[in-house]
Each structure stands twice: as C-alpha cells, then as structure tokens.
Design a protein around this motif. Structure first.
Motif, PDB file in Angstrom:
ATOM      1  N   ALA A 122       1.403   5.500   9.089  1.00  0.00           N
ATOM      2  CA  ALA A 122      -0.006   5.901   9.039  1.00  0.00           C
ATOM      3  C   ALA A 122      -0.865   4.809   8.396  1.00  0.00           C
ATOM      4  CB  ALA A 122      -0.157   7.209   8.264  1.00  0.00           C
ATOM      5  N   ILE A 123      -0.350   4.202   7.331  1.00  0.00           N
ATOM      6  CA  ILE A 123      -1.081   3.103   6.687  1.00  0.00           C
ATOM      7  C   ILE A 123      -1.310   1.980   7.692  1.00  0.00           C
ATOM      8  CG2 ILE A 123      -0.919   1.265   4.944  1.00  0.00           C
ATOM      9  CD1 ILE A 123       0.566   3.356   3.165  1.00  0.00           C
ATOM     10  N   ASP A 124      -0.259   1.623   8.427  1.00  0.00           N
ATOM     11  CA  ASP A 124      -0.382   0.547   9.408  1.00  0.00           C
ATOM     12  C   ASP A 124      -1.396   0.902  10.497  1.00  0.00           C
ATOM     13  OD1 ASP A 124       0.369  -2.022  10.465  1.00  0.00           O
ATOM     14  OD2 ASP A 124       1.510  -0.964  11.996  1.00  0.00           O
ATOM     15  N   LYS A 125      -1.352   2.144  10.967  1.00  0.00           N
ATOM     16  CA  LYS A 125      -2.287   2.560  12.025  1.00  0.00           C
ATOM     17  C   LYS A 125      -3.730   2.586  11.542  1.00  0.00           C
ATOM     18  CE  LYS A 125       0.748   5.335  14.915  1.00  0.00           C
ATOM     19  NZ  LYS A 125       1.101   6.694  15.351  1.00  0.00           N
ATOM     20  N   MET A 126      -3.934   2.900  10.265  1.00  0.00           N
ATOM     21  CA  MET A 126      -5.289   3.027   9.742  1.00  0.00           C
ATOM     22  C   MET A 126      -5.780   1.774   9.025  1.00  0.00           C
ATOM     23  SD  MET A 126      -5.504   6.972   8.405  1.00  0.00           S
ATOM     24  CE  MET A 126      -3.959   7.032   7.514  1.00  0.00           C
ATOM     25  N   LEU A 127      -4.902   0.783   8.861  1.00  0.00           N
ATOM     26  CA  LEU A 127      -5.251  -0.385   8.066  1.00  0.00           C
ATOM     27  C   LEU A 127      -6.516  -1.089   8.565  1.00  0.00           C
ATOM     28  CD1 LEU A 127      -4.518  -2.123   5.636  1.00  0.00           C
ATOM     29  CD2 LEU A 127      -3.050  -3.474   7.138  1.00  0.00           C
ATOM     30  N   ASP A 128      -6.643  -1.248   9.875  1.00  0.00           N
ATOM     31  CA  ASP A 128      -7.840  -1.911  10.412  1.00  0.00           C
ATOM     32  C   ASP A 128      -9.113  -1.165   9.998  1.00  0.00           C
ATOM     33  OD1 ASP A 128      -5.492  -2.729  11.965  1.00  0.00           O
ATOM     34  OD2 ASP A 128      -6.915  -3.788  13.232  1.00  0.00           O
ATOM     35  N   ILE A 179     -10.196   8.224  -6.052  1.00  0.00           N
ATOM     36  CA  ILE A 179     -10.899   7.578  -7.162  1.00  0.00           C
ATOM     37  C   ILE A 179      -9.895   7.086  -8.203  1.00  0.00           C
ATOM     38  CG2 ILE A 179     -12.415   8.023  -9.142  1.00  0.00           C
ATOM     39  CD1 ILE A 179     -14.125   9.761  -7.175  1.00  0.00           C
ATOM     40  N   GLU A 180      -8.893   7.913  -8.511  1.00  0.00           N
ATOM     41  CA  GLU A 180      -7.864   7.514  -9.475  1.00  0.00           C
ATOM     42  C   GLU A 180      -7.072   6.304  -8.989  1.00  0.00           C
ATOM     43  OE1 GLU A 180      -5.524  11.036 -10.136  1.00  0.00           O
ATOM     44  OE2 GLU A 180      -7.136  12.045 -11.225  1.00  0.00           O
ATOM     45  N   ALA A 181      -6.939   6.161  -7.676  1.00  0.00           N
ATOM     46  CA  ALA A 181      -6.141   5.071  -7.104  1.00  0.00           C
ATOM     47  C   ALA A 181      -6.934   3.784  -6.887  1.00  0.00           C
ATOM     48  CB  ALA A 181      -5.535   5.527  -5.775  1.00  0.00           C
ATOM     49  N   LEU A 182      -8.254   3.813  -7.058  1.00  0.00           N
ATOM     50  CA  LEU A 182      -9.079   2.635  -6.756  1.00  0.00           C
ATOM     51  C   LEU A 182      -8.657   1.371  -7.512  1.00  0.00           C
ATOM     52  CD1 LEU A 182     -12.659   4.178  -6.371  1.00  0.00           C
ATOM     53  CD2 LEU A 182     -11.181   3.253  -4.551  1.00  0.00           C
ATOM     54  N   PRO A 183      -8.344   1.443  -8.810  1.00  0.00           N
ATOM     55  CA  PRO A 183      -7.915   0.206  -9.483  1.00  0.00           C
ATOM     56  C   PRO A 183      -6.651  -0.392  -8.854  1.00  0.00           C
ATOM     57  CG  PRO A 183      -8.561   1.847 -11.100  1.00  0.00           C
ATOM     58  CD  PRO A 183      -8.522   2.550  -9.763  1.00  0.00           C
ATOM     59  N   GLY A 184      -5.679   0.448  -8.556  1.00  0.00           N
ATOM     60  CA  GLY A 184      -4.449  -0.036  -7.918  1.00  0.00           C
ATOM     61  C   GLY A 184      -4.700  -0.549  -6.522  1.00  0.00           C
ATOM     62  N   ASP A 244       3.077   5.906  -3.055  1.00  0.00           N
ATOM     63  CA  ASP A 244       4.234   6.538  -3.697  1.00  0.00           C
ATOM     64  C   ASP A 244       4.046   6.626  -5.211  1.00  0.00           C
ATOM     65  OD1 ASP A 244       5.591   6.952  -1.299  1.00  0.00           O
ATOM     66  OD2 ASP A 244       6.923   5.224  -1.548  1.00  0.00           O
ATOM     67  N   ALA A 245       3.589   5.538  -5.831  1.00  0.00           N
ATOM     68  CA  ALA A 245       3.389   5.503  -7.278  1.00  0.00           C
ATOM     69  C   ALA A 245       2.278   6.466  -7.712  1.00  0.00           C
ATOM     70  CB  ALA A 245       3.065   4.085  -7.735  1.00  0.00           C
ATOM     71  N   GLU A 246       1.192   6.498  -6.962  1.00  0.00           N
ATOM     72  CA  GLU A 246       0.090   7.396  -7.298  1.00  0.00           C
ATOM     73  C   GLU A 246       0.540   8.856  -7.233  1.00  0.00           C
ATOM     74  OE1 GLU A 246      -3.132   6.937  -8.379  1.00  0.00           O
ATOM     75  OE2 GLU A 246      -2.637   4.818  -8.599  1.00  0.00           O
ATOM     76  N   LEU A 256       0.832  -1.208   0.000  1.00  0.00           N
ATOM     77  CA  LEU A 256       0.000   0.000   0.000  1.00  0.00           C
ATOM     78  C   LEU A 256       0.863   1.255   0.000  1.00  0.00           C
ATOM     79  CD1 LEU A 256      -2.879  -1.075   2.405  1.00  0.00           C
ATOM     80  CD2 LEU A 256      -3.005  -0.762  -0.082  1.00  0.00           C
ATOM     81  N   ASN A 257       1.977   1.223   0.719  1.00  0.00           N
ATOM     82  CA  ASN A 257       2.912   2.353   0.701  1.00  0.00           C
ATOM     83  C   ASN A 257       3.468   2.551  -0.713  1.00  0.00           C
ATOM     84  OD1 ASN A 257       4.538   4.420   2.064  1.00  0.00           O
ATOM     85  ND2 ASN A 257       6.255   3.069   1.598  1.00  0.00           N
TER      86      ASN A 257
END
Length: 149
Positions: free
Chosen positions: A59-65, A133-138, A27-29, A22-23
């Motif tokens: 932040a991703i890890d903290k919000m993942l749940d 919205i742009e990132a939804l496919p990824g 980064d890619a987006e 996810l990180n």
C-alpha cells in the motif's frame, strides 16, 4: 534550485529503500500506541496484515507517488526556510500536513473494492489524524534521509 521530492524519492534506485523505511516507521508508530485507542489501532493493524500479508508495504508503494505529491509543497517551503529538520517543520503544521496525507488514504479507501479493508479503515479513520500528527516527526526524518541522501 533544490531537487524535488519526486525526483529524489521516486527514483527507481531509491524507491524500495523509501518504502522499506516508511513501512518500518508505520510498524514502530503502531507498536508505540498505548491505552484503549492504541489497542484498537494495534488490533486493526494486525487484522489488516492478516487479511493480506505484505499489504502495508504494498500500500505504501502504491500510494507513495500521491504522498510525495502532497508533501512536495511542504518540502519546497521547508527548503527555502532551511531551519531545523523536516520532521520538526511538519510538526509546526500538524493540521495541514496530516490532512494532506490523509486525503490520499481517504481517496484510496473510497475506491477500494475490498469490503474488509474498507471496514477496517472506516473503524481506524476517526483517530487517524491524531495518529498521523504523532508520526510527522518520524515521517519527516525518513523523507529528509532519502531526499538529502
């Protein structure tokens, strides 16, 4: 019945890889943004990472749940329809999916005690739904990779 996203993505053996992927997606987006608004996103993202290195995967890890909780109903519907891939499925529900995900970051930003982070988020938030919205496919591809793997 298919296993829940929670059971698959939050498993202690898998969680680190999910956060890492996810990180990489974030980064890619950000790297693919262009134009004036893309420059603003890149600048804000860079500033955020300078405020606290490692803040994005943390932040991703903290919000993942919470993200998984928000995606669970989409996954359940997708799993019963079983047509195409999860990224495409999310793309057919862009408003609903992006609002569900942004509800998590909005709540976090409201509770943050760091003025710099709150300020940066406030500046990036107006374009956030479009970016999500742009990132939804990824995002769907990352989720499906770990949910099925």
């Amino acid at each position: 019945m298919a296993e829940t996203l929670k059971a698959r993505l939050l498993d202690s053996d898998r969680r680190g890889a999910v956060v890492e992927d996810l990180n990489g997606l974030v980064d890619a987006e950000v790297a693919n943004k262009s134009g004036l608004s893309g420059g603003i996103v890149k600048t804000g993202y860079g500033a955020l990472k300078k405020v606290k290195p490692g803040i994005v995967p943390e932040a991703i890890d903290k919000m993942l749940d919470e993200f998984v909780d928000q995606l669970e109903p989409f996954w359940a519907t997708y799993s019963t329809e079983a047509a195409g891939d999860f990224g495409t499925f999310l793309g057919t529900r862009p408003q609903e999916a992006s609002e569900a995900l942004l509800a998590v970051t909005d709540r976090r930003a409201e509770r943050s005690s760091r003025a710099a982070i709150t300020s940066i988020y406030g500046k990036l938030r107006p374009k956030a739904q479009e970016n999500v919205i742009e990132a939804l496919p990824g995002l769907g591809a990352v989720i499906e990779k770990h949910a099925r793997g």
